[in-house]
Design an enzyme around this catalytic site. Structure first.
Site, PDB file in Angstrom:
ATOM      1  N   ASN A   1       0.687  -1.209  -0.072  1.00 13.83           N
ATOM      2  CA  ASN A   1      -0.099   0.214  -0.064  1.00 13.83           C
ATOM      3  C   ASN A   1       0.858   1.245  -0.200  1.00 13.83           C
ATOM      4  OD1 ASN A   1      -0.402   1.953   2.557  1.00 13.83           O
ATOM      5  ND2 ASN A   1       0.260  -0.181   3.570  1.00 13.83           N
TER       6      ASN A   1
ATOM      7  N   SER B   1       5.606   5.298   8.492  1.00 17.50           N
ATOM      8  CA  SER B   1       5.052   5.093   7.147  1.00 17.50           C
ATOM      9  C   SER B   1       5.825   5.332   6.075  1.00 17.50           C
ATOM     10  CB  SER B   1       3.651   5.726   7.312  1.00 17.50           C
ATOM     11  OG  SER B   1       3.129   5.654   5.797  1.00 17.50           O
TER      12      SER B   1
ATOM     13  N   ASN C   1       5.823  -1.243  11.423  1.00 18.24           N
ATOM     14  CA  ASN C   1       4.731  -1.032  10.137  1.00 18.24           C
ATOM     15  C   ASN C   1       5.274  -1.896   9.193  1.00 18.24           C
ATOM     16  OD1 ASN C   1       3.526   0.815   8.473  1.00 18.24           O
ATOM     17  ND2 ASN C   1       3.840   2.551  10.022  1.00 18.24           N
TER      18      ASN C   1
ATOM     19  N   PHE D   1      -1.667   8.306   3.920  1.00 19.62           N
ATOM     20  CA  PHE D   1      -2.279   8.968   5.041  1.00 19.62           C
ATOM     21  C   PHE D   1      -3.702   9.764   4.357  1.00 19.62           C
ATOM     22  CE2 PHE D   1       1.495   9.576   8.068  1.00 19.62           C
ATOM     23  CZ  PHE D   1       1.470   8.259   8.148  1.00 19.62           C
TER      24      PHE D   1
ATOM     25  N   ASN E   1       4.963   6.086   3.232  1.00 22.04           N
ATOM     26  CA  ASN E   1       4.297   6.890   2.231  1.00 22.04           C
ATOM     27  C   ASN E   1       4.070   8.434   2.318  1.00 22.04           C
ATOM     28  OD1 ASN E   1       3.851   4.327   1.023  1.00 22.04           O
ATOM     29  ND2 ASN E   1       2.236   3.853   2.466  1.00 22.04           N
ATOM     30  N   THR E   2       4.956   8.919   3.288  1.00 23.27           N
ATOM     31  CA  THR E   2       4.743  10.315   3.615  1.00 23.27           C
ATOM     32  C   THR E   2       6.366  10.733   3.241  1.00 23.27           C
ATOM     33  OG1 THR E   2       2.757  10.513   4.703  1.00 23.27           O
ATOM     34  CG2 THR E   2       4.321  12.362   4.882  1.00 23.27           C
TER      35      THR E   2
ATOM     36  N   LYS F   1       5.718   3.877  16.980  1.00 26.86           N
ATOM     37  CA  LYS F   1       5.568   2.861  15.811  1.00 26.86           C
ATOM     38  C   LYS F   1       6.718   2.861  15.153  1.00 26.86           C
ATOM     39  CE  LYS F   1       2.489   0.556  12.734  1.00 26.86           C
ATOM     40  NZ  LYS F   1       1.205   0.306  12.371  1.00 26.86           N
TER      41      LYS F   1
HETATM   42  C1  FMN Z   1      -3.608  -0.681   3.285  1.00 23.93           C
HETATM   43  C2  FMN Z   1      -2.968  -0.412   4.718  1.00 23.93           C
HETATM   44  C3  FMN Z   1      -2.670   0.786   5.398  1.00 23.93           C
HETATM   45  C4  FMN Z   1      -2.177   0.909   6.448  1.00 23.93           C
HETATM   46  N1  FMN Z   1      -2.195   2.205   7.022  1.00 23.93           N
HETATM   47  C5  FMN Z   1      -1.446   2.506   8.081  1.00 23.93           C
HETATM   48  C6  FMN Z   1      -1.617   3.691   8.782  1.00 23.93           C
HETATM   49  O1  FMN Z   1      -2.196   4.751   8.519  1.00 23.93           O
HETATM   50  N2  FMN Z   1      -0.975   3.899  10.017  1.00 23.93           N
HETATM   51  C7  FMN Z   1      -0.003   2.909  10.579  1.00 23.93           C
HETATM   52  O2  FMN Z   1       0.592   3.161  11.415  1.00 23.93           O
HETATM   53  N3  FMN Z   1       0.294   1.857   9.904  1.00 23.93           N
HETATM   54  C8  FMN Z   1      -0.622   1.651   8.751  1.00 23.93           C
HETATM   55  N4  FMN Z   1      -0.581   0.153   8.300  1.00 23.93           N
HETATM   56  C9  FMN Z   1       0.482  -0.699   8.738  1.00 23.93           C
HETATM   57  C10 FMN Z   1      -0.397  -1.792   9.562  1.00 23.93           C
HETATM   58  O3  FMN Z   1      -0.925  -1.154  10.723  1.00 23.93           O
HETATM   59  C11 FMN Z   1       0.507  -2.743  10.229  1.00 23.93           C
HETATM   60  O4  FMN Z   1       1.675  -2.059  10.824  1.00 23.93           O
HETATM   61  C12 FMN Z   1       1.359  -3.386   9.084  1.00 23.93           C
HETATM   62  O5  FMN Z   1       0.318  -3.734   7.949  1.00 23.93           O
HETATM   63  C13 FMN Z   1       2.025  -4.993   9.263  1.00 23.93           C
HETATM   64  O6  FMN Z   1       0.743  -5.606   9.640  1.00 23.93           O
HETATM   65  P1  FMN Z   1       0.097  -6.861   9.161  1.00 23.93           P
HETATM   66  O7  FMN Z   1       1.167  -7.572   8.245  1.00 23.93           O
HETATM   67  O8  FMN Z   1      -0.837  -7.429   9.917  1.00 23.93           O
HETATM   68  O9  FMN Z   1      -0.662  -5.939   7.848  1.00 23.93           O
HETATM   69  C14 FMN Z   1      -1.206  -0.026   6.991  1.00 23.93           C
HETATM   70  C15 FMN Z   1      -1.133  -1.252   6.447  1.00 23.93           C
HETATM   71  C16 FMN Z   1      -2.139  -1.400   5.199  1.00 23.93           C
HETATM   72  C17 FMN Z   1      -2.120  -3.003   4.563  1.00 23.93           C
END
Ligand code: FMN
Length: 359
Positions: A128, A199, A268, A132, A201-202, A239
């Site tokens: 992804n 993240s 993350n 934000f 992505n910023t 985080k």
């Molecule tokens: C589509 C998507 C959007 C995410 N948006 C955020 C976010 O806004 N803030 C954040 O701290 N982590 C975000 N994450 C990261 C997740 O909170 C998590 O840390 C990461 O995906 C690893 O966990 P997982 O393998 O269970 O997905 C996002 C993950 C995905 C897949």
């Protein structure tokens, strides 16, 4: 119905019926599936009998106290899924012990252009680069006010974490003020806040994990938390990214300890593409963070490394796709765990499986 039977019903219902439909929506566009899922959560949040029915199919977790907060189970919903708090009353009924809303920023922003969300199905991962997309901290505060969610009141049945990020329009040098604006608006509604400096992505955000920048940011947020409530300040969690070296993690840990952070969230998404297999290799050049099974080993390694060096509680997240993964993350030292990608692929049965096993 026994707990085992409920879990099998959920697994079959999601795996055979719901997921095939969700994954085909909008011609297979994951963002359409995401929107429908949130709409369903919103309905669940609003319609009490539906919520009771959902709760009846879910297994309760075993409660635990972390950072001075009582959590009714081990597994929460990770940040990014319910950014806007639309399903805030639903997640507890679905077996989660907490939800991390957001990430939100001080300014509303649309996020990156679409497409920005990709399923790597063979690898059981997601890439992804949402960036934000969010309505801004004031809008989330208004949503939570309408929903009656205030710090400590358990209106949603579970603790509410709120993830804070930096607005894209705010220069990095002014990041602290941006986070503080959001924190001021949301502190009355948060049982804990998460500082998202990880993240991918910023642009530049991850540089806020560097020792000096992080020290300034975390110290400012902890000071603000104490000014809002001197006797019982909102815990501030940090985080981190899975791509930090151990040297960099050492710095993060020192800063978090010195600045009075309440805990860490690891991890993350990753910039690595090592875990992509088969046809998913074609996605390797898509910008963004990779989550899910390709992240399992590294996230667990980071949690284990941190837990061996700190008394601060750690929320373990990254590639938890099964009850075994959840137990391994807790064995590595996580006080709580969170799911995102595992929930997309396995659905509600995964929460039951974890709640049954992590007692
Ligand atoms: C589509 C998507 C959007 C995410 N948006 C955020 C976010 O806004 N803030 C954040 O701290 N982590 C975000 N994450 C990261 C997740 O909170 C998590 O840390 C990461 O995906 C690893 O966990 P997982 O393998 O269970 O997905 C996002 C993950 C995905 C897949």
């Amino acid at each position: 119905m026994t707990a085992g039977l409920r879990t099998r019903v959920l697994a079959a219902g999601y795996g055979r019926l719901l997921r095939p439909v969700l994954f085909r929506l909008g011609g297979g566009d994951p963002e359409v599936a995401h929107e429908r899922t949130l709409a369903a959560a919103q309905t669940l949040a609003r319609v009490r009998p539906l919520r009771a029915a959902a709760a009846g199919l879910h297994v309760r977790g075993t409660s635990r106290r972390v950072a001075g907060i009582d959590f009714p189970g081990p597994v929460g919903l990770a940040a990014g899924l319910d950014k806007f708090g639309v399903g805030v009353h639903a997640w507890g009924a679905l077996g989660f012990s907490h939800v991390e809303l957001g990430t939100v920023t001080a300014h509303a922003q649309p996020g990156n252009d679409q497409p920005r969300l990709f399923r790597a199905r063979e690898s059981r991962g997601i890439i992804n680069r949402m960036g934000f997309n969010n309505p801004g901290a004031a809008a989330l505060a208004a949503t939570l006010e309408r929903a009656g969610v205030r710090r400590g009141n358990r209106a949603a049945g579970i603790p509410i974490g709120i993830s804070l990020g930096k607005s894209k329009v705010t220069p990095l040098a002014e990041a602290t003020g941006d986070y503080l604006t959001s924190f001021g608006l949301l502190a009355p509604h948060a049982d804990y806040v998460a500082v998202n400096v990880s993240s991918p992505n910023t642009p530049g955000l991850r540089s806020l994990q560097d020792a000096d920048a992080l020290q300034q940011l975390v110290a400012a947020l902890v000071t603000a938390a104490r000014s809002f409530d001197a006797t019982d300040p909102v815990p501030v969690f940090v985080k981190v990214a899975p791509d930090l070296t151990f040297d960099a993690l050492e710095d993060v840990l020192s800063v978090c300890t010195a600045a009075g952070a309440g805990g860490l969230i690891a991890t993350n998404t990753t910039l690595s593409r090592d875990g992509l297999v088969g046809a998913d290799r074609a996605l390797a050049d898509e910008a963004g963070g990779l989550s899910g099974a390709p992240l399992t080993a590294r996230a667990r390694e980071v949690v284990g490394w941190l837990a061996a060096r700190t008394e601060l509680p750690i929320i373990g997240v990254g590639g938890i796709m099964s009850g075994d993964d959840a137990l391994a993350m807790m064995d590595a030292g996580a006080a709580l765990i969170q799911l995102y990608t595992g929930y997309v692929y396995r659905g509600p049965a995964l929460v039951n499986e974890i709640n049954e096993r992590a007692r």
